[in-house]
Structures are given as structure tokens and as C-alpha cells.
Design a protein around this motif. Sequence first.
Motif, short mmCIF file in Angstrom:
data_model
loop_
_atom_site.label_atom_id
_atom_site.label_comp_id
_atom_site.label_asym_id
_atom_site.label_seq_id
_atom_site.Cartn_x
_atom_site.Cartn_y
_atom_site.Cartn_z
N LYS A 2 52.53 46.97 48.39
CA LYS A 2 51.95 48.25 47.99
C LYS A 2 51.58 48.25 46.51
O LYS A 2 50.53 48.75 46.12
CB LYS A 2 52.95 49.37 48.29
CG LYS A 2 52.45 50.76 47.91
CD LYS A 2 53.50 51.81 48.22
CE LYS A 2 53.02 53.19 47.80
NZ LYS A 2 54.05 54.23 48.07
N GLN A 3 52.46 47.66 45.67
CA GLN A 3 52.20 47.61 44.24
C GLN A 3 51.01 46.71 43.92
O GLN A 3 50.22 47.01 43.01
CB GLN A 3 53.45 47.10 43.50
CG GLN A 3 53.34 47.17 41.98
CD GLN A 3 53.10 48.57 41.48
OE1 GLN A 3 53.80 49.51 41.89
NE2 GLN A 3 52.12 48.75 40.60
N LYS A 4 50.85 45.62 44.67
CA LYS A 4 49.71 44.72 44.45
C LYS A 4 48.39 45.42 44.76
O LYS A 4 47.40 45.26 44.04
CB LYS A 4 49.85 43.47 45.32
CG LYS A 4 50.96 42.53 44.86
CD LYS A 4 51.00 41.28 45.72
CE LYS A 4 52.08 40.32 45.22
NZ LYS A 4 52.16 39.10 46.06
N VAL A 5 48.39 46.21 45.85
CA VAL A 5 47.19 46.97 46.20
C VAL A 5 46.89 48.01 45.13
O VAL A 5 45.73 48.20 44.73
CB VAL A 5 47.36 47.65 47.58
CG1 VAL A 5 46.18 48.58 47.87
CG2 VAL A 5 47.48 46.60 48.67
N LEU A 6 47.95 48.68 44.65
CA LEU A 6 47.79 49.69 43.61
C LEU A 6 47.25 49.06 42.33
O LEU A 6 46.37 49.62 41.66
CB LEU A 6 49.13 50.38 43.35
CG LEU A 6 49.11 51.58 42.39
CD1 LEU A 6 48.20 52.68 42.94
CD2 LEU A 6 50.51 52.13 42.18
N ASN A 7 47.77 47.88 41.98
CA ASN A 7 47.30 47.18 40.79
C ASN A 7 45.82 46.81 40.91
O ASN A 7 45.06 46.90 39.95
CB ASN A 7 48.13 45.92 40.55
CG ASN A 7 49.52 46.22 40.04
OD1 ASN A 7 49.79 47.33 39.57
ND2 ASN A 7 50.41 45.26 40.13
N LEU A 8 45.43 46.38 42.11
CA LEU A 8 44.02 46.03 42.34
C LEU A 8 43.12 47.25 42.16
O LEU A 8 42.04 47.16 41.56
CB LEU A 8 43.86 45.45 43.76
CG LEU A 8 42.43 45.03 44.15
CD1 LEU A 8 41.92 43.94 43.23
CD2 LEU A 8 42.40 44.58 45.61
#
Length: 283
Positions: A2-8
Motif C-alpha cells: 500500500k505504501q509503495k502505491v502511495l509513494n508512486l
Amino acid sequence: MKQKVLNLIYIIVGNILIALAVNTLILENHIIVGGTSGIGNVLNYYFHIPVSLSVGCLNVCLFLVGLFFIGKKFAMTTLISTFLFPIVLQFFETHAMFHHYLNDPLLAAILAACCVGVGIGLILRANASTGGVDILAILLNKKLGFPVHIVLNCIDLSILVLQFTFNDTTHVIYGIMIVMITAVVLNKTLTQGTSLVQLTVISDEYETIKESILHEFDAGVTLLASEKGYTKENSKLILSVLPYRKLPSIKAKIHEIDPYAFVIVSHVEEVGGKGFTLEKRNA
């Protein structure tokens, strides 16, 4: 995940905001700009090379420099911005609907600074880099030990000076103003717009004040052991971090309890932990 998607999402939105500000607000109103966009502006003026093309070529070259001389780990943090930014910049550059919608240079400068500040802040919050001339500054720091901020300021200053030749004094001042406002907005974005105060109270009525802050104003309190400098008596110091909106009422209550209380108020940029970034839990 979820954090990786948010960072993207942060990186994509950040680059869109920066490209929108640079192409449709800053360059459109002939305001000077730093970084690769500033170099692109100079090349566009003297050689009629599209800004997006210049920025794209420069970003790719600087990315390769970072990859070979700084390392893969750093290069990966700049990968998306390196290629996404010139693409988005070219999109705004070639679509008429994004042009001539704000012809007030002062208003454009203020709005552009806000967009750039938020954009860079989002990218940095994603633990990524905007790339560009930042890579040169980091490389010189790594190889020669030059401070990054000094090198970056020197590079940007040189780029700004090159644009003095085809801009009047007013638009130069607008460019400087953008840099100043961007720094403020960037800081607010990195701290999630948090605006808090640290309240420190020295009073013999610390127990009564503590109970009031805890139960009447629903704010956290920490008691720190202290010693009075003159009498050498042991006491407790009250420490609390709270929103600005609660400050006037709490100060009034403290004055009501102890008119002689010593109150210190300090601005706080960011706070993490239970009650702020974590939910409160009952003991």
C-alpha cells in the motif's frame, strides 16, 4: 504494498504539479526559473529548442551520470522523475488549453511557487528525488566533499543569471520570490501541514494545571522533574504539544489557576507518536 502505491502516486502527482507550474505559469509569464527547466528556458530563447526536449535530454544525461558515479540505489530514486517530468512538460507545452489562462505575473508566481513546493514535497515524502541538477550537487559532494546545498545554490544562481539577459527586473524579482515561497510550502508539505505549539509551564500549581489540560482541553501532558534555580526546591515542569486553536483557552485557564505561572510557547513543525500520528489508546 500500500505504501509503495502511495509513494508512486506522490511521485506522479508531484511531477505533474511541477511541470504545470513551470510550463504554464512560470515560462508562460517570462519568469526566471532554476534547474534543468532554467537551462531549457535559456536554450529555448537563444536556439528555439523546445524546453521539454532540452529538459528531457539533460535529465537523461544526468541520470546516467548518477547511475555510473553515484550508484544504482540512488539512480532508482530518480528514475521515474527523470523520464516522467519531461513527458508531462511536453504535454502541457503542446496543448493550447493550458496556455494563457493566467496572465497576471504576480499571481502566476505565487501559484507556481505553491505548486512547485507541494510537488517537490510529495516527491521527497515518497523517498524519491527530483533528479536534474541535484545529481551534480550530490556527485560533487561525494567526490570532492563540497556541501550539497552550496553547490546546488551556485548552479541555480548561474542558471538564473543566464536568464537575466532576456528578462526585466520585475520578472527576475518574481523568480526570486518563487524560490522563497517554494521553500515555505515545501516545508509545510513535508510536515503534512501540521501547525502545532509546544507549551511549557513552570508553576507550583502544576498538578491542577495538568488535570485541567488533560480533562478540560483533551490534550496530552508530560511532567518533567525540575529544580528551582534560586531556592533549589524540587518541582515539576509541564510540557504539552497542542493545536494553535487550543492555546488561547489553555493560557487563560493557566492564568486563572496561577497568575504568576511562567509560560513558554514554541512553534512545532512536526510531531509523531500516540495522539498525533498514532491513535490514542486507553490505558
